[in-house]
Design a protein around this motif. Structure first.
Motif: not given
Ligand code: UTP
Length: 594
Positions: A204-208, A226-230, A375-394
């Motif tokens: 399933e997709l996960v929320p951004a 909603l975005k792919p979770h990997g 969005a900038d060096a303060t690392r407080t805002a994002f350019k666009s929504p992100t999501r959690l991801e996961t990779m099978m090799q981890d």
């Protein structure tokens, strides 16, 4: 907020209160009064309920995981801080020698305790194919699709067991690939597999997420983004579906994970399974030699005190890690020009007992990560929504001291050649000196692996010169298709092929268990096809094949741009035509000599 005004459904009320308790008031703040947009509201709540049920720990768990990982990302916590990279425990099977034969025989004997897992939920955006990648032919002499080829390999594994039984085949699909994968299986009569041996799991997709506080991002008032979770979702699905325990209970000892477009993969699987069995690896990564700096993750043993984990380290993280620790010059080549850290191709052999144990402990949520673009060096805002991801090799990130991860290195073209890029991007990649990974190179390498088998059996193989088709390198021959029914191991090829010669743009296709060739010569451009059904024993001896064979015909520009040209040809830039191949087909049991 009066939740009872939002919905009368008590389960939805519980979910809403959980979301409110987790700081998600904004999802409901703009709601219209009861009676306005009620259908859209109901669909919104249904979609959230669905996600809540499909993610272990529900939406509250997802939000809490997101907050933790986002805090670490904002603080620039180095995931490998304090770890010293070392060469992983590696078995080198890049040559076809006695060691290779030993592991291959061991692996073949283990087929009855192995299940194959195909992750096929990816969008394939880079390739841009309109159908599913599994339906694309891996070769266009006979147009065998990836899915048909994988199914043929499973059937061939079964046929080689002492007491034949179907190999469980787990396919992970997503919303993007689910319907078409099912149609493909059904319209092709499950490619000869038993319906019960195929297990389809849907990711399933996960929320951004909009910010570091884990606010879920809205596309519009009543719709989450909603975005792919990997592909790491496969582990979660194995847990939530109960399939891992079920297969374990049925005597499956190893799972082999493969991806959607790697026609070469089964060449290496018997030997890789053999390594897992003999070395007792809980996790065995099939890998290839890698040039330092190559855009391919490096497998490294990371050591901190008494902790050791063997992991895939992305190439852009590996070099800085080496510079900061053991190698001021970064990732440097050995005497053969290769990195000490073999390249990960994401083909994994996982031991079932440890897998089931880890899934129970983690509920299958395997080492999620987040990769926000700030969005900038303060690392407080994002350019666009992100999501959690996961990779099978981890998966090994969750290993304890008793779990063993190792690496088995094979010749690259023997085990890996994927079809990931559209024809234009593939040509550009080649021009820039990188691997094109396209329909044409995957097909060219598929034939090459066939040639490698013939050469290993002692047949003289004289390859044609590489050509560029639409700016992509292609070796036009010999085009060799040794079907899974004919041989699943090198040992079998050696048993069935003695001497002989194949040259230039010749074609050889062998399909059937009891076919053998003795001193057969196929001249440049000629073709021999032998197909023998079960019980038909065919020996071709001392033959010299000279005919017009199959021909590679580049598409004209008009054909390349025409929708009347099948898409699987347009992604390659050529077609293969049968001029006058010698085709020998034996449909009745008996003994035949050619
Ligand atoms: P790829 O790297 O080929 O990615 O995935 P992709 O998403 O299919 O293609 P692009 O990046 O959009 O061009 C490697 C394997 O992982 C599967 C793919 O189907 C492929 O077999 N995969 C990827 C999943 O099953 N689920 C995912 O969410 C992502």
């Amino acid at each position: 907020m009066d939740i009872r005004k939002l919905t009368k459904n008590s389960n939805e009320q519980v979910l809403i209160s959980e979301l409110l308790a987790n700081g998600q008031e904004h999802l409901f703040a703009e709601w219209d009064a009861p009676g306005v947009n009620d259908n859209v509201k109901a669909a919104f709540l249904q979609s959230m309920t669905h996600i809540n049920e499909s993610y272990p720990g529900g939406l509250a768990g997802y939000i809490s995981n997101a907050r933790k990982l986002l805090a670490e990302a904002a603080a620039e916590t180095n995931p490998f801080g304090g770890f010293i990279p070392e060469q992983p425990d590696t078995v080198d099977l890049t040559r076809f020698n006695a060691e290779y034969d030993h592991y291959e025989a061991l692996g073949q004997a283990h087929f009855s305790k192995t299940a194959v897992v195909l992750v096929a939920g990816g969008l394939g955006e880079r390739l841009g194919y309109s159908g599913i990648k599994l339906d694309i032919p891996v070769e266009t002499t006979r147009n065998t699709s990836y899915l048909a080829h994988y199914a043929a390999c499973l059937k061939a594994m079964e046929a080689r067991m002492e007491n034949p039984k179907p190999v469980p085949f787990v396919i992970m699909v997503s919303e993007d690939t689910n319907a078409k994968t099912r149609v493909s299986l059904e319209t092709n009569n499950w490619f000869g597999l038993k319906k019960e041996q195929v297990h389809i799991l849907k990711q399933e997709l996960v929320p951004a997420i909009a910010d570091n506080d884990g606010h879920l991002a809205l596309e519009e008032k009543y719709k989450l983004i909603l975005k792919p979770h990997g592909h790491g979702d496969i582990h979660m699905l194995f847990h939530t579906s109960g399939l891992a325990s079920k297969l374990h209970g049925q005597g499956i000892e190893h799972l082999v994970f493969i991806q959607d477009t790697n026609g070469q993969v089964f060449n290496a699987l018997p030997a890789a399974i053999g390594v897992s069995v003999e070395k007792g690896f809980d996790f065995n990564s099939i890998a290839v030699n890698r040039i330092p700096g190559e855009a391919c993750g490096g497998l490294a043993k990371l050591v901190k005190g008494s902790t050791e984990i063997t992991l895939n380290v992305e190439y852009n993280q590996l070099d800085p890690l080496l510079r900061a620790t053991v190698s001021p010059e970064g990732d440097i080549p050995n005497t053969h020009g290769f990195s000490m850290f073999p390249g990960n191709i994401n083909v994994l052999v996982i031991k079932m007992t440890s897998y089931v144990r880890i899934l129970e402990r983690t509920r299958g949520i395997i080492a999620e990560f987040v990769n926000p673009k700030y969005a900038d060096a303060t690392r407080t805002a994002f350019k666009s929504p992100t999501r959690l991801e996961t990779m099978m090799q981890d998966l090994p990130k969750l290993f304890g001291p008793d779990e063993k991860a190792g690496v088995t290195v094979f010749d690259r073209r023997w085990c890996f050649s994927a079809n990931k890029n559209n024809i234009k991007d593939a040509a550009a990649k080649h021009a820039a000196g990188g691997p094109p990974e396209s329909g044409a190179t995957a097909e060219s390498d598929f034939y090459l692996a066939g040639r490698m088998k013939l050469a290993a059996a002692g047949m003289a193989v004289v390859p044609a010169n590489e050509e560029l088709i639409c700016g992509i390198p292609f070796t036009p021959g010999p085009r060799v298709l040794l079907r899974p029914s004919f041989a699943m191991t090198l040992a079998e090829v050696r048993e069935k092929i003695k001497g002989g010669k194949i040259s230039g743009e010749a074609t050889l296709i062998l399909d059937g268990k009891d076919i053998s060739l003795e001193n057969v010569e196929i001249t440049d451009g000629s073709a021999l096809v032998i197909k023998a059904s079960n019980g038909a024993k065919v020996t071709a001896s001392g033959l010299k094949i000279e005919n017009d064979g199959f021909e590679i015909v580049p598409l004209t520009e008009a054909e390349r741009n025409s929708v009347d040209t099948p898409e699987y040809l347009r992604i390659r830039g050529y077609r293969i035509e049968n001029r006058a191949a010698k085709v020998c087909e034996f449909t009745q049991p008996g003994t035949y000599t050619l």
